[in-house]
Design a protein around this motif. Structure first.
Motif, PDB file in Angstrom:
ATOM      1  N   LEU A 327       5.756  26.276 -13.485  1.00  0.00           N
ATOM      2  CA  LEU A 327       4.973  24.784 -14.029  1.00  0.00           C
ATOM      3  C   LEU A 327       5.751  24.546 -15.294  1.00  0.00           C
ATOM      4  N   GLY A 328       6.142  23.187 -15.426  1.00  0.00           N
ATOM      5  CA  GLY A 328       6.560  22.704 -16.450  1.00  0.00           C
ATOM      6  C   GLY A 328       7.946  22.572 -16.701  1.00  0.00           C
ATOM      7  N   TRP A 329       8.652  21.587 -17.513  1.00  0.00           N
ATOM      8  CA  TRP A 329      10.033  21.633 -17.639  1.00  0.00           C
ATOM      9  C   TRP A 329      10.241  22.193 -19.022  1.00  0.00           C
ATOM     10  N   PRO A 330      11.088  23.204 -19.199  1.00  0.00           N
ATOM     11  CA  PRO A 330      11.122  23.995 -20.490  1.00  0.00           C
ATOM     12  C   PRO A 330      12.024  23.347 -21.501  1.00  0.00           C
ATOM     13  N   PHE A 331      13.075  22.273 -21.393  1.00  0.00           N
ATOM     14  CA  PHE A 331      14.095  22.024 -22.103  1.00  0.00           C
ATOM     15  C   PHE A 331      13.622  20.818 -23.064  1.00  0.00           C
ATOM     16  N   ASN A 344      -6.769  20.191 -20.063  1.00  0.00           N
ATOM     17  CA  ASN A 344      -6.784  19.446 -19.081  1.00  0.00           C
ATOM     18  C   ASN A 344      -8.188  18.713 -19.026  1.00  0.00           C
ATOM     19  N   ASP A 345      -9.182  19.620 -19.248  1.00  0.00           N
ATOM     20  CA  ASP A 345     -10.592  19.013 -19.274  1.00  0.00           C
ATOM     21  C   ASP A 345     -10.667  18.165 -20.462  1.00  0.00           C
ATOM     22  N   ILE A 346      -9.977  18.343 -21.527  1.00  0.00           N
ATOM     23  CA  ILE A 346     -10.312  17.258 -22.637  1.00  0.00           C
ATOM     24  C   ILE A 346      -9.775  16.032 -22.318  1.00  0.00           C
ATOM     25  N   LEU A 347      -8.685  16.077 -21.475  1.00  0.00           N
ATOM     26  CA  LEU A 347      -8.253  14.796 -21.422  1.00  0.00           C
ATOM     27  C   LEU A 347      -8.774  14.212 -19.835  1.00  0.00           C
ATOM     28  N   HIS A 348      -9.398  15.115 -19.071  1.00  0.00           N
ATOM     29  CA  HIS A 348     -10.318  14.301 -18.151  1.00  0.00           C
ATOM     30  C   HIS A 348     -11.472  13.784 -18.741  1.00  0.00           C
ATOM     31  N   ALA A 349     -12.086  14.262 -19.620  1.00  0.00           N
ATOM     32  CA  ALA A 349     -13.447  13.724 -20.257  1.00  0.00           C
ATOM     33  C   ALA A 349     -12.916  12.359 -20.959  1.00  0.00           C
ATOM     34  N   GLN A 350     -11.793  12.166 -21.640  1.00  0.00           N
ATOM     35  CA  GLN A 350     -11.336  10.938 -21.867  1.00  0.00           C
ATOM     36  C   GLN A 350     -10.920   9.975 -20.765  1.00  0.00           C
ATOM     37  N   GLY A 351     -11.117  10.316 -19.845  1.00  0.00           N
ATOM     38  CA  GLY A 351     -10.671   9.328 -18.593  1.00  0.00           C
ATOM     39  C   GLY A 351      -9.441   9.574 -18.060  1.00  0.00           C
ATOM     40  N   TYR A 352      -8.671  10.313 -18.214  1.00  0.00           N
ATOM     41  CA  TYR A 352      -7.227  10.310 -17.793  1.00  0.00           C
ATOM     42  C   TYR A 352      -7.132  11.327 -16.740  1.00  0.00           C
ATOM     43  N   LYS A 353      -6.249  11.045 -15.646  1.00  0.00           N
ATOM     44  CA  LYS A 353      -5.754  11.988 -15.024  1.00  0.00           C
ATOM     45  C   LYS A 353      -4.468  12.706 -15.510  1.00  0.00           C
ATOM     46  N   VAL A 354      -4.280  13.922 -15.202  1.00  0.00           N
ATOM     47  CA  VAL A 354      -3.226  14.625 -16.039  1.00  0.00           C
ATOM     48  C   VAL A 354      -1.997  15.298 -14.993  1.00  0.00           C
ATOM     49  N   LEU A 355      -0.833  14.893 -15.286  1.00  0.00           N
ATOM     50  CA  LEU A 355       0.327  15.169 -14.455  1.00  0.00           C
ATOM     51  C   LEU A 355       1.114  16.091 -15.148  1.00  0.00           C
ATOM     52  N   GLY A 356       1.575  17.090 -14.427  1.00  0.00           N
ATOM     53  CA  GLY A 356       2.480  17.908 -14.659  1.00  0.00           C
ATOM     54  C   GLY A 356       4.148  18.013 -14.152  1.00  0.00           C
ATOM     55  N   TYR A 357       4.527  19.321 -13.942  1.00  0.00           N
ATOM     56  CA  TYR A 357       5.852  19.403 -13.358  1.00  0.00           C
ATOM     57  C   TYR A 357       5.922  20.528 -12.577  1.00  0.00           C
ATOM     58  N   VAL A 358       6.604  20.366 -11.298  1.00  0.00           N
ATOM     59  CA  VAL A 358       6.853  21.582 -10.530  1.00  0.00           C
ATOM     60  C   VAL A 358       8.482  21.226  -9.995  1.00  0.00           C
ATOM     61  N   HIS A 359       9.101  22.392  -9.627  1.00  0.00           N
ATOM     62  CA  HIS A 359      10.268  22.185  -8.931  1.00  0.00           C
ATOM     63  C   HIS A 359      10.565  23.391  -7.976  1.00  0.00           C
ATOM     64  N   PRO A 360      11.326  23.579  -6.733  1.00  0.00           N
ATOM     65  CA  PRO A 360      11.359  24.600  -5.940  1.00  0.00           C
ATOM     66  C   PRO A 360      12.457  25.389  -6.294  1.00  0.00           C
ATOM     67  N   TYR A 361      12.913  25.780  -7.435  1.00  0.00           N
ATOM     68  CA  TYR A 361      13.473  27.014  -7.652  1.00  0.00           C
ATOM     69  C   TYR A 361      13.383  27.567  -8.920  1.00  0.00           C
ATOM     70  N   LEU A 362      13.479  28.920  -9.069  1.00  0.00           N
ATOM     71  CA  LEU A 362      13.247  29.769 -10.062  1.00  0.00           C
ATOM     72  C   LEU A 362      14.496  30.204 -10.964  1.00  0.00           C
ATOM     73  N   ARG A 363      14.322  30.426 -12.268  1.00  0.00           N
ATOM     74  CA  ARG A 363      15.126  30.795 -13.083  1.00  0.00           C
ATOM     75  C   ARG A 363      15.282  32.158 -13.809  1.00  0.00           C
ATOM     76  N   GLU A 364      16.575  32.590 -13.839  1.00  0.00           N
ATOM     77  CA  GLU A 364      16.897  33.964 -14.104  1.00  0.00           C
ATOM     78  C   GLU A 364      15.874  34.272 -15.487  1.00  0.00           C
ATOM     79  N   ARG A 365      15.813  33.480 -16.289  1.00  0.00           N
ATOM     80  CA  ARG A 365      15.363  33.939 -17.722  1.00  0.00           C
ATOM     81  C   ARG A 365      14.169  32.746 -17.776  1.00  0.00           C
ATOM     82  N   MET A 366      13.372  32.993 -18.757  1.00  0.00           N
ATOM     83  CA  MET A 366      12.384  32.297 -19.306  1.00  0.00           C
ATOM     84  C   MET A 366      12.561  31.181 -20.209  1.00  0.00           C
ATOM     85  N   ILE A 367      13.233  30.269 -19.786  1.00  0.00           N
ATOM     86  CA  ILE A 367      13.928  29.157 -20.843  1.00  0.00           C
ATOM     87  C   ILE A 367      12.703  28.674 -21.656  1.00  0.00           C
TER      88      ILE A 367
END
Length: 806
Positions: A327-331, A344-367
């Motif tokens: 999850l997440g874009w590291p750059f 995320n619960d804090i933002l939900h309590a303020q009336g927001y939906k919260v969107l993140g980031y996924v993609h279908p590949y893995l990196r060799e290192r934890m950028i």
């Protein structure tokens, strides 16, 4: 479409199956990889010619029982005729002529090898019920009439060597063609040479590639061709865009020919085959604002959005990282957020939906760190990743480290992916994410179900379908937004227009993404929106981009590389004011967007439409570029030239009203309209009545309310100059009808519940008489504003009749 009862019945059955799938996945003890649906997909992927229709829907189209076909067989021709189409096979010329009996348009298909000096004649055509077998040299064609307006031709060859060599057919007609997925340079297909293969070649001049490539083409006159194949296809069009060569890399291959009254019916039948768009949750149609750089910064921005009175249904926090779950874009922006669920619960309590980031590949290192990635190491050790020609994991090559795509044709990988997604959707309570990438499968790549020659096109379908099935079983209100696509992916995530350059270039900048939205709709992608790119220094360009983004189904800003002093929402008071103004307009259009999203779910016709979908008989509509319709009644023409304060555009035939000024404009011609820096050209079809949310309530809507369409409603009426009747019906059955005659104007409204109404009517002068349900409206409940030429009336009712006399 009464011509297709069996097809529609089978489609409704498949929709019911898809709706029940989430419940069955929750109830079963296994995983998605163990489901009958996924196992059926794997079996299909191992077939000699996998069908994208089956992979997308789990259904195989069948013929209509009792279909009546008239056959006339002579020495030179075989003619087959239904109530909607006529097919004539010329034995000597080895051609097939498809005639649309509803529009009289025709295509001629050359079936023989185009390199042959003299095509071999067709000798012995045999029939079994409504199937005809046509021998043609070393190729056998099987023609099946499925419905009155649909035929299927399968092409097969007898040996592996022949089957693995390209097959080309030539199609000639007189009408311009459209389709091939989301494209960026022009909507028309004139002089187009296009490989139907999802790709990412950002920055390449000409932009003759697509993140979303679809082997579907059709004409305004109701002729359509869809190639149901996972193998490479290539289309080469003539200068008029009316004739083309279609090259398919492998056989067997199956083509579907459609003969229907108009292009909207083409999309209805194409999506009956490949799947209809989801009807997204209503919060999809609120503005989404990007908030980055750590917990404190995001919470501060969340509060500022509310303080500034800017409507927003969601925050996109794409730099919140969870590397073990991909999850997440590291750059560039990676910062500290603490516990994701608590945040995320804090933002939900303020009336927001919260969107993140996924993609279908893995990196060799934890950028951005040099630490080896445990997730990547697991993927390598357990052989869960796509491998390249060198036998090593293979994914996008632009990354600073080696990457490997997840192999969605391996059930063990799908189980692992389900663990990751469950963690994101259930444990961390994300409401959705950017579902990025999916285009990076090479022909030389190896997956469990085969190599890239069979799987590069279909990989985005596997990625998005599997992801959607898993997460929607956990939370049916999750919304993802994808970049890549193939046949059938119009069913699943919302689509965004990919990456553009922050400039005015026709092939890579703002104009290109306008074309992308129009062409995506031409291939049945309905819930679409662009990046409002916020990483450049051109303030005028950013303002024009924000205006355009607001008048698409999904309004979302996107600060990407975020250089110092770049222009974004918070750049200065003027950018804040313009974004607020257009976020209010976008949110007020919620009932309008929701109505056309429901229509797309029923019919496959998109929210954002090329003019030719509504005006197929207007040749000028077919040539229009950089302008589009939202639904049936709003015409949008974004400004695409730097420094422009006017905009030339084409108005289809009829009477149109300038949304901003109330001026009436005659259609059927080019017009030039004012386009000051804070005003996107927006026209309303005269005679329309349109629903809005009250603008003063847009910043305080409860986006989690399932009854969000209930409550106060604004009807805006735009009477035409001639007598007319127009009705608009919302998904909850609330409706209004505008009837204009030479003597009066009547608006009737119905609703399932009592609600406050505001009715706004564009009128050249105040009425002499105004009655509600036969009684005069009290003076304090209505007014007429002379400068804007608008009458405004407010009242509370369930059903009502408002009568005006000029």
């Amino acid at each position: 479409m009464n011509a297709f009862p069996a097809l529609r019945a089978s489609k409704y059955l498949s929709i019911l199956c898809l709706a029940l799938f989430a419940l069955s996945l929750k109830a079963q003890s296994g995983t998605y990889a163990s489901s009958a649906e996924y196992q059926g997909m794997l079996e299909e992927l191992h077939a000699p010619a996998p069908s994208p229709i089956f992979l997308a829907t789990g259904v195989r189209p069948v013929s209509e029982p009792g279909l009546k076909v008239k056959q006339q067989n002579t020495r030179t021709t075989l003619t087959l005729k239904t109530q909607s189409m006529q097919i004539t096979i010329d034995r000597q010329a080895a051609t097939l002529t498809l005639l649309n009996l509803q529009t009289h348009a025709s295509w001629v298909f050359s079936l023989a090898d185009p390199t042959a000096a003299t095509p071999p004649p067709i000798a012995n055509i045999t029939r079994q019920q409504n199937n005809w077998t046509i021998p043609l040299g070393d190729t056998t064609l099987t023609l099946e009439l499925l419905h009155a307006g649909m035929a299927r031709i399968s092409v097969a060859r007898p040996t592996p060597a022949l089957a693995q060599s390209p097959q080309t057919i030539h199609i000639a007609g007189s009408d311009p063609c459209f389709g091939l997925g989301e494209r960026f340079y022009q909507a028309a297909l004139s002089n187009t040479h296009f490989d139907v293969r999802p790709a990412d070649r950002s920055g390449e001049p000409g932009h003759n590639w697509s993140y979303v490539a679809i082997p579907l083409v059709y004409t305004p006159t109701g002729l359509g061709l869809y190639a149901d194949t996972v193998f490479d296809t290539n289309f080469n069009f003539n200068a008029a865009g009316s004739a083309f060569d279609l090259r398919v890399a492998n056989t067997p291959v199956t083509f579907y020919f459609l003969c229907v009254p108009n292009p909207k019916a083409i999309l209805e039948q194409y999506t009956a085959l490949t799947g209809r768009p989801e009807n997204p949750p209503l919060w999809t149609f609120g503005p989404w604002i990007t908030a980055l750089q750590g917990r404190d910064a995001v919470l501060e921005e969340a509060q500022r959005i509310r303080t500034e009175g800017i409507p927003a249904s969601a925050l996109w926090v794409f730099d919140e990282l969870d590397e073990p779950n991909n999850l997440g874009w590291p750059f560039w922006f990676s910062s500290y957020y603490g516990d994701p669920r608590a945040f995320n619960d804090i933002l939900h309590a303020q009336g927001y939906k919260v969107l993140g980031y996924v993609h279908p590949y893995l990196r060799e290192r934890m950028i951005p760190y040099p630490t080896p990635s445990p997730a990547y190491n697991r993927g390598v050790a357990e052989k869960l990743l796509v491998t390249g020609i060198d036998g090593l994991p293979h994914g996008p090559m632009f990354e600073p480290v080696r990457t490997g795509n997840l192999d969605f044709t391996d059930p063990r990988t799908v189980d692992w992916w389900q663990e990751m997604l469950t963690h994101a959707a259930r444990d961390q309570a994300w409401d959705g994410w950017m579902e990025d990438f999916g285009e990076y499968i090479d022909d030389s790549d190896h997956l469990a179900a085969g190599d890239g020659t069979r799987l590069s096109e279909v990989y985005p379908l596997l990625y998005h379908k599997i992801t959607s099935r898993i997460v929607l079983a956990l939370n049916p209100n999750i919304v993802s937004f994808a970049r890549s696509g193939f046949v059938g992916t119009q069913q699943f995530p919302m689509l965004w227009g990919g990456d553009q350059s922050h400039d005015w270039k026709r092939d890579t900048g703002l104009p290109s993404v306008i074309t992308a939205g129009i062409t995506a709709g031409m291939s049945a992608y309905s819930t679409w929106g662009p990046d409002i790119i916020s990483d450049g220094y051109d303030r005028e360009l950013w303002l024009r981009w924000a205006e355009f983004g607001a008048l698409t189904p999904v309004m979302r800003d996107h600060p990407w590389s975020r250089p110092k002093n770049s222009v974004d929402l918070w750049h200065d008071p003027g950018t804040i004011a313009l974004f607020r103004r257009y976020a209010i307009l976008h949110t007020a259009l919620l009932p309008y967007f929701a109505t056309y999203a429901a229509e797309a779910h029923r019919t496959g016709v998109p929210i954002l439409r090329h003019l030719v979908l509504e005006y197929p008989d207007d040749p000028r509509a077919a040539t229009a570029e950089y302008q589009y319709l939202l639904g049936e009644s709003l015409l949008v023409a974004p400004v695409i030239e730097q420094g422009a304060v006017t905009r030339k555009l084409y108005l289809p035939k009829g009477d149109w009203v300038n949304y901003w000024t109330g001026d009436h404009l005659a259609g059927g011609a080019d017009v030039t309209v004012p386009a000051p820096l804070d005003q996107i050209p927006l026209m309303v079809r005269a005679g329309a009545i349109l629903p809005f949310k009250p603008e003063n309530q847009t910043a305080t809507l409860n986006w989690s309310d399932p009854n969000l369409l209930a409550g106060p409603l604004v009807w805006k009426a735009y009477p035409g100059k001639v007598s007319n009747t127009s009705t608009f019906t919302l998904p909850d059955t609330t409706a209004a009808t505008l009837q204009t005659t030479q003597t009066n104007l009547t608006i009737t409204g119905t609703s399932p519940t009592m609600r406050p109404y505001e009715v706004i009517i564009a009128l050249p002068a105040a009425p002499t008489n105004l009655q509600l349900d036969g009684k005069p409206l009290p003076p304090g409940t209505w007014s007429y504003d002379q400068p804007t030429h608008q009458l405004q009336a407010t009242f509370t009712a369930t059903n009502f009749t408002l009568l005006l006399t000029p």
